[in-house]
Design a protein around this motif. Sequence first.
Motif, PDB file in Angstrom:
ATOM      1  N   PHE A 149       0.827  -1.213   0.000  1.00  0.00           N
ATOM      2  CA  PHE A 149       0.000   0.000   0.000  1.00  0.00           C
ATOM      3  C   PHE A 149       0.854   1.252   0.000  1.00  0.00           C
ATOM      4  CE2 PHE A 149       0.005  -0.722   4.654  1.00  0.00           C
ATOM      5  CZ  PHE A 149       0.084   0.564   5.182  1.00  0.00           C
ATOM      6  N   VAL A 150       0.317   2.287  -0.641  1.00  0.00           N
ATOM      7  CA  VAL A 150       1.065   3.517  -0.953  1.00  0.00           C
ATOM      8  C   VAL A 150       0.138   4.711  -0.818  1.00  0.00           C
ATOM      9  CG1 VAL A 150       2.615   2.347  -2.584  1.00  0.00           C
ATOM     10  CG2 VAL A 150       0.490   3.369  -3.427  1.00  0.00           C
ATOM     11  N   SER A 151       0.727   5.910  -0.812  1.00  0.00           N
ATOM     12  CA  SER A 151      -0.049   7.151  -0.831  1.00  0.00           C
ATOM     13  C   SER A 151       0.887   8.308  -1.181  1.00  0.00           C
ATOM     14  CB  SER A 151      -0.678   7.411   0.544  1.00  0.00           C
ATOM     15  OG  SER A 151       0.331   7.581   1.525  1.00  0.00           O
ATOM     16  N   CYS A 152       0.303   9.458  -1.513  1.00  0.00           N
ATOM     17  CA  CYS A 152       1.020  10.744  -1.535  1.00  0.00           C
ATOM     18  C   CYS A 152       2.220  10.767  -2.477  1.00  0.00           C
ATOM     19  CB  CYS A 152       1.447  11.118  -0.124  1.00  0.00           C
ATOM     20  SG  CYS A 152       0.051  11.376   0.983  1.00  0.00           S
ATOM     21  N   GLN A 153       1.930  11.036  -3.758  1.00  0.00           N
ATOM     22  CA  GLN A 153       3.002  11.001  -4.755  1.00  0.00           C
ATOM     23  C   GLN A 153       3.165  12.359  -5.418  1.00  0.00           C
ATOM     24  OE1 GLN A 153       1.165   7.546  -6.712  1.00  0.00           O
ATOM     25  NE2 GLN A 153       0.604   8.865  -8.429  1.00  0.00           N
ATOM     26  N   HIS A 154       3.599  13.343  -4.621  1.00  0.00           N
ATOM     27  CA  HIS A 154       3.813  14.686  -5.176  1.00  0.00           C
ATOM     28  C   HIS A 154       4.883  14.603  -6.266  1.00  0.00           C
ATOM     29  CE1 HIS A 154       4.262  18.962  -5.550  1.00  0.00           C
ATOM     30  NE2 HIS A 154       3.390  19.193  -4.585  1.00  0.00           N
ATOM     31  N   TRP A 155       4.460  14.932  -7.492  1.00  0.00           N
ATOM     32  CA  TRP A 155       5.338  14.798  -8.667  1.00  0.00           C
ATOM     33  C   TRP A 155       6.600  15.652  -8.530  1.00  0.00           C
ATOM     34  CZ3 TRP A 155       5.787  12.603 -13.503  1.00  0.00           C
ATOM     35  CH2 TRP A 155       6.515  13.305 -14.463  1.00  0.00           C
ATOM     36  N   GLU A 156       6.428  16.869  -8.009  1.00  0.00           N
ATOM     37  CA  GLU A 156       7.550  17.813  -7.973  1.00  0.00           C
ATOM     38  C   GLU A 156       8.558  17.475  -6.891  1.00  0.00           C
ATOM     39  OE1 GLU A 156       5.797  21.670  -7.298  1.00  0.00           O
ATOM     40  OE2 GLU A 156       5.561  21.946  -9.456  1.00  0.00           O
ATOM     41  N   GLN A 157       8.083  16.852  -5.810  1.00  0.00           N
ATOM     42  CA  GLN A 157       8.942  16.762  -4.625  1.00  0.00           C
ATOM     43  C   GLN A 157       9.860  15.554  -4.625  1.00  0.00           C
ATOM     44  OE1 GLN A 157       6.184  17.286  -1.356  1.00  0.00           O
ATOM     45  NE2 GLN A 157       6.028  19.486  -1.731  1.00  0.00           N
ATOM     46  N   GLY A 158       9.735  14.693  -5.627  1.00  0.00           N
ATOM     47  CA  GLY A 158      10.661  13.568  -5.660  1.00  0.00           C
ATOM     48  C   GLY A 158      10.317  12.565  -6.742  1.00  0.00           C
ATOM     49  N   TYR A 159      11.264  11.661  -6.984  1.00  0.00           N
ATOM     50  CA  TYR A 159      11.082  10.613  -7.991  1.00  0.00           C
ATOM     51  C   TYR A 159      10.369   9.408  -7.375  1.00  0.00           C
ATOM     52  CZ  TYR A 159      14.073  13.374 -10.938  1.00  0.00           C
ATOM     53  OH  TYR A 159      14.571  14.395 -11.686  1.00  0.00           O
ATOM     54  N   TYR A 160       9.745   8.619  -8.258  1.00  0.00           N
ATOM     55  CA  TYR A 160       8.916   7.500  -7.820  1.00  0.00           C
ATOM     56  C   TYR A 160       9.723   6.204  -7.682  1.00  0.00           C
ATOM     57  CZ  TYR A 160       4.828  10.462  -8.974  1.00  0.00           C
ATOM     58  OH  TYR A 160       3.884  11.456  -9.038  1.00  0.00           O
ATOM     59  N   THR A 161      10.919   6.303  -7.116  1.00  0.00           N
ATOM     60  CA  THR A 161      11.778   5.123  -6.960  1.00  0.00           C
ATOM     61  C   THR A 161      11.086   4.018  -6.167  1.00  0.00           C
ATOM     62  OG1 THR A 161      13.577   6.722  -6.852  1.00  0.00           O
ATOM     63  CG2 THR A 161      14.118   4.436  -6.305  1.00  0.00           C
TER      64      THR A 161
END
Length: 515
Positions: A149-161
């Motif tokens: 489970f996941v949440s909160c993926q602000h595009w600007e604030q970091g990469y989706y590693t």
Amino acid sequence: MQRRDFLNDLAMYSALCTGLPSAWRVTARPRVAGDPFMLGVASGDPTPTGAVIWTRLAPSPLEPDGGMDRQRTVVSWEVAEDEQFGRVVRQGRATAAPELGYSIHADVDGLASDRWYFYRFTVQNGSSPVGRLRTAPAPGAMTSLAFGFVSCQHWEQGYYTAYDHLAREDRLDLITHLGDYIYESTGVDGRPRKYSSREVLTLDDYRSRYAQTKTDPLLQAAHARAPWIVTWDDHEVDNNYADLIGENEMESEDQMRVRRAAGYQAWWEHQPVRVPRVRNWGDLNITRRVEWGGLTSFHVLDTRQHRSDQPCGDRGQPVPCGDWGDPTHTMMGARQEKWLDDGMAASRARWQVLANQVRVMPFDDNPGPERQYYMDSWAGYPAAIDRLMKTIGQRAPNRTVVLTGDIHSNWVNTLHTRYDRPDAPTIAAEFVGTSISSGGDGADAFGSWNDLTRAANPQCIWHNGRRGYVMCAVDADEWRTTYRTVPYVSRLGAPVETPAEFVLRHGRPGVNKVS
Ligand SMILES: [Fe+2]
């Protein structure tokens, strides 16, 4: 005639016929510059006989219509037992239309339970990437489950590693997303990436925000890997909104009504979800259940659309304050509360899982004898927590697990019959998962959390401030939660770490830290 059949027939008819007005003409070969499948594919809401498969045609993702230039397009889809599509078991066609952002949601049925399939979409210009979906076990079956489970993926604030590592997990049957899939705010310079627009307000704005987010290859890989169960939180519309009350007090209820409809429609257009049709997108009901055989019942909650306004502002407040204790205040609304209580009462599943947005355990920010709570969390609504604890305590004590996002940090909490009495009997566990990227790199822990936990929050067992995701391995008797973190998101390539692991035993109170 079913509406879907009508669209299919219309597609066949109009592809052959030139007598229709051009607005209704449907093509199988859209004139587009580039690949129409730039946003990838997804599946979701699995049943024992199928799942929803999704794509959206968008050869130019950031343009208002995705670069489709008003071309209604017939898209075919296939589901196969093998990755080469030698053994196709289901296929169909659907029309991608401008009114729905050229999105396709095919609700595939007639598959065998408890097995993996492959799916793809095709227009004459080419085929989509291949996705994998897994059907749920047959009703009552005790097949084990491994999900993230996941949440909160602000595009600007970091990469989706974190998604890269999640998609490579050895065993992964499902992914649950607890909200903040997009953020509505204006693009800001000086961050790892930048949103392409100002604060999103209209349907076209939200579509382009989702499209930019969905161009990420690591996010696409996680969607292609397994079916998802998606809910939303505030940023899919507006920071900390409650029902029709927005963040900006200058925004009228009429404005919020229209904005919410735009945000909800764009959410639907971009997610592989099965939710009932509504007359007005602003009333879209996304609460639903996903059953995993007889093992787990996922209750997907919406704590935004029906909630009372935050009692004394949106932030931390000493309590009591204002109308904080109002017994009529609600997080879910009366109908959803009853739906949850009835559903948990009727469910025969071994484990009850709440796919929830904001923290349930009231975390006291004041180490002294006074209490201070964060008003946007469940702690701003003590009457609502009381009712939720009653439901859990009566319907499924010590076999209910609450999954939570929102606060961009990892927490493990116990929940008790009395929300403000950690010495009262334990009835559930709450696993709060950190963000994928929101908040930037983060840190292992913050000293003030240690002091606060010891002094004022004995129900909190563990915390951590890195980015990442959470894995849960479930069987009839044991629930194992493994936290996975990455040391940084400000650049690509971070390794994955396992800071802690916890075990619950079915029917027994408490959470055990095992590593
Ligand atoms: Fe967030």
